[in-house]
Design a protein around this motif. Structure first.
Motif, PDB file in Angstrom:
ATOM      1  N   UNK A 275       0.817  -1.212   0.000  1.00  0.00           N
ATOM      2  CA  UNK A 275       0.000   0.000   0.000  1.00  0.00           C
ATOM      3  C   UNK A 275       0.849   1.260   0.000  1.00  0.00           C
ATOM      4  N   UNK A 276       1.984   1.226   0.692  1.00  0.00           N
ATOM      5  CA  UNK A 276       2.874   2.384   0.702  1.00  0.00           C
ATOM      6  C   UNK A 276       3.464   2.659  -0.675  1.00  0.00           C
ATOM      7  N   UNK A 277       3.618   1.601  -1.478  1.00  0.00           N
ATOM      8  CA  UNK A 277       4.209   1.754  -2.812  1.00  0.00           C
ATOM      9  C   UNK A 277       3.217   2.308  -3.834  1.00  0.00           C
ATOM     10  N   UNK A 278       1.928   2.329  -3.497  1.00  0.00           N
ATOM     11  CA  UNK A 278       0.897   2.849  -4.405  1.00  0.00           C
ATOM     12  C   UNK A 278       0.682   4.319  -4.086  1.00  0.00           C
ATOM     13  N   UNK A 279       1.130   5.174  -4.973  1.00  0.00           N
ATOM     14  CA  UNK A 279       1.072   6.610  -4.709  1.00  0.00           C
ATOM     15  C   UNK A 279       0.093   7.306  -5.650  1.00  0.00           C
ATOM     16  N   UNK A 280      -0.422   8.427  -5.169  1.00  0.00           N
ATOM     17  CA  UNK A 280      -1.307   9.235  -5.998  1.00  0.00           C
ATOM     18  C   UNK A 280      -0.596   9.711  -7.256  1.00  0.00           C
ATOM     19  N   UNK A 281       0.664  10.093  -7.120  1.00  0.00           N
ATOM     20  CA  UNK A 281       1.405  10.577  -8.282  1.00  0.00           C
ATOM     21  C   UNK A 281       1.476   9.512  -9.374  1.00  0.00           C
ATOM     22  N   UNK A 282       1.730   8.255  -8.984  1.00  0.00           N
ATOM     23  CA  UNK A 282       1.848   7.184  -9.975  1.00  0.00           C
ATOM     24  C   UNK A 282       0.541   6.966 -10.725  1.00  0.00           C
ATOM     25  N   UNK A 283      -0.545   6.861  -9.980  1.00  0.00           N
ATOM     26  CA  UNK A 283      -1.805   6.518 -10.637  1.00  0.00           C
ATOM     27  C   UNK A 283      -2.338   7.677 -11.466  1.00  0.00           C
ATOM     28  N   UNK A 284      -2.165   8.908 -10.995  1.00  0.00           N
ATOM     29  CA  UNK A 284      -2.628  10.065 -11.771  1.00  0.00           C
ATOM     30  C   UNK A 284      -1.766  10.259 -13.010  1.00  0.00           C
ATOM     31  N   UNK A 285      -0.459  10.088 -12.861  1.00  0.00           N
ATOM     32  CA  UNK A 285       0.440  10.248 -14.004  1.00  0.00           C
ATOM     33  C   UNK A 285       0.104   9.263 -15.116  1.00  0.00           C
ATOM     34  N   UNK A 286      -0.133   7.998 -14.756  1.00  0.00           N
ATOM     35  CA  UNK A 286      -0.474   7.009 -15.783  1.00  0.00           C
ATOM     36  C   UNK A 286      -1.849   7.291 -16.368  1.00  0.00           C
ATOM     37  N   UNK A 287      -2.812   7.644 -15.539  1.00  0.00           N
ATOM     38  CA  UNK A 287      -4.148   7.952 -16.051  1.00  0.00           C
ATOM     39  C   UNK A 287      -4.101   9.129 -17.030  1.00  0.00           C
ATOM     40  N   UNK A 288      -3.324  10.149 -16.703  1.00  0.00           N
ATOM     41  CA  UNK A 288      -3.193  11.303 -17.605  1.00  0.00           C
ATOM     42  C   UNK A 288      -2.620  10.880 -18.955  1.00  0.00           C
ATOM     43  N   UNK A 289      -1.583  10.042 -18.929  1.00  0.00           N
ATOM     44  CA  UNK A 289      -0.962   9.601 -20.182  1.00  0.00           C
ATOM     45  C   UNK A 289      -1.926   8.757 -21.008  1.00  0.00           C
ATOM     46  N   UNK A 290      -2.716   7.934 -20.359  1.00  0.00           N
ATOM     47  CA  UNK A 290      -3.696   7.119 -21.076  1.00  0.00           C
ATOM     48  C   UNK A 290      -4.793   7.982 -21.687  1.00  0.00           C
ATOM     49  N   UNK A 291      -5.248   8.992 -20.955  1.00  0.00           N
ATOM     50  CA  UNK A 291      -6.265   9.901 -21.488  1.00  0.00           C
ATOM     51  C   UNK A 291      -5.722  10.637 -22.715  1.00  0.00           C
ATOM     52  N   UNK A 292      -4.504  11.115 -22.613  1.00  0.00           N
ATOM     53  CA  UNK A 292      -3.895  11.878 -23.710  1.00  0.00           C
ATOM     54  C   UNK A 292      -3.718  11.032 -24.966  1.00  0.00           C
TER      55      UNK A 292
END
Length: 397
Positions: free
Chosen positions: A12-29
């Protein structure tokens, strides 16, 4: 076999907001509007992330520029979890406050076409698998992310996936479609019927010389409406009832001519045990009994698309594990059903495994909407709940 709390905490500590938002942004783009057949850019983004995370990946071309994608976190020999998603999005359309494929963040939400349906869910699964890999989780079975093309149209991707992976074994399937993190245990299916009516054209001044295909089609629509009303009288507590909708009608050549042809496109929503081919045969029987296909009128019909429904018992361990994982992430997940359809029905039918839908974002208030967005907090929670499910469900006896 119990999973240690220390391992769960580490993941759980390894799952960060930055990681998930960054990947989601790239997928949306990366876009991927369907119709359009442009999912490849989204798959490229997802593949690069998963390769960087140390996962085994595979792409399988379904049509030119339209690859299915699979990422696998290797485990032991037992059947493991399958996470299911899709790479296409519906057309953006107009009316957006910003560019639909230039993601933006505001008031704790991520905006962009596909943020809810379902680039956010894909990002949450991939980040969860990355964290499990980094933590060195020793899982007794593989965990698989399957991302298919063409979910928003004809389902070419899921059909290709079930054929290509027919021999594989899974313990269960979680579809990461948007549910507001509720646990959906059943979905209606869907089918499309194409109905063609052929008559004979004539001058409208002497309509008796022709055979009006539009008039015949109108009678078929009344049969469909009558059956719809009958279906609504016997509603299931979880999924409601099957339903009909006349989506398209085309026919005739001019106002002063008897219509020689007419075409109907019908949508028939399915209960989990419904067979669209049997439903079509029943419709053909009613058309014949009503005398519509006589005296110069011919009717042909076919099933042009089918997507099965499914139902998983509310007390199944997959359901209770999902509700428990979300509770440990601070979310009270309600158990319910969908009147919508999704690719999970193919997995439930063709692989014979329990299936649920659970993911970030709102189906009714965000998916397919102008200014689509997803809660960033839900993205993070979904990723963490997915990781806990891998640790707990795959590790259970």
């Amino acid at each position: 076999m119990n999973v240690s709390t220390s391992l769960e905490d580490r993941v759980l500590e390894l799952i960060t907001e930055d990681d998930v938002v960054s990947l989601a942004r790239a997928l949306i783009a990366a876009g991927g509007e369907n119709p359009g057949g442009t999912e490849e850019a989204t798959v490229n983004v997802l593949e690069a992330f998963c390769l960087g995370a140390g996962l085994a990946t595979e792409t399988e071309l379904v049509a030119p520029g339209r690859p299915n994608f699979t990422a696998v976190l290797r485990g032991g020999d037992r059947p493991g979890l399958l996470f299911l998603g899709h790479s296409d999005v519906v057309p953006a359309g107009g009316g957006w406050e910003g560019s639909p494929f230039d993601p933006s963040e505001r008031d704790g939400r991520l905006y962009g076409r596909g943020s809810t349906d379902m680039k956010g869910g894909l990002a949450a699964v991939a980040v969860a698998l990355k964290a499990l890999k980094e933590a060195g989780a020793d899982l007794p079975g593989d965990v698989t992310l399957a991302c298919t093309v063409d979910e928003e149209d004809l389902g070419l991707g899921i059909r290709a996936y079930t054929l290509a992976h027919a021999g594989e074994r899974f313990s269960a399937c979680i579809v990461a479609e948007p549910t507001d993190l509720d646990t959906v245990i059943g979905c209606r299916g869907d089918s499309y019927f194409d109905v063609s009516v052929d008559g004979m054209s004539a001058h409208s001044g002497r309509p008796e010389d022709g055979r009006n295909a539009i008039d015949a089609a109108a009678r078929i629509i009344e049969l469909v409406r009558e059956d719809h009303r009958t279906l609504q009288a016997d509603r299931d507590a979880l999924l409601g009832a099957g339903s009909w909708n006349v989506g398209l009608i085309e026919g005739g050549s001019g106002t002063s001519m008897v219509a020689g042809e007419c075409h109907l496109s019908l949508d028939r929503r399915l209960m989990p045990d419904d067979d669209p081919h049997a439903i079509l045969e029943a419709l053909r029987g009613r058309i014949c009994a009503a005398g519509i296909d006589r005296d110069g009128i011919t009717v042909t019909a076919r099933v042009s698309m089918e997507m099965p429904g499914f139902r998983t018992p509310a007390n199944h361990p997959l359901v209770t594990s999902t509700v428990g994982a979300l509770a440990d992430c601070g979310i009270e997940s309600r158990i319910g059903g969908w009147t919508a359809a999704c690719d999970g029905g193919f997995i439930a039918r063709d692989f014979g495994v329990p299936t649920i839908v659970m993911g970030p974002g709102g189906l009714n208030d965000q998916a397919h909407q102008v200014n689509e967005s997803v809660s960033i907090a839900e993205l993070l929670t979904a990723a963490r709940a997915y990781a806990l499910l891998c640790l707990r469900d795959c590790a259970s006896p």
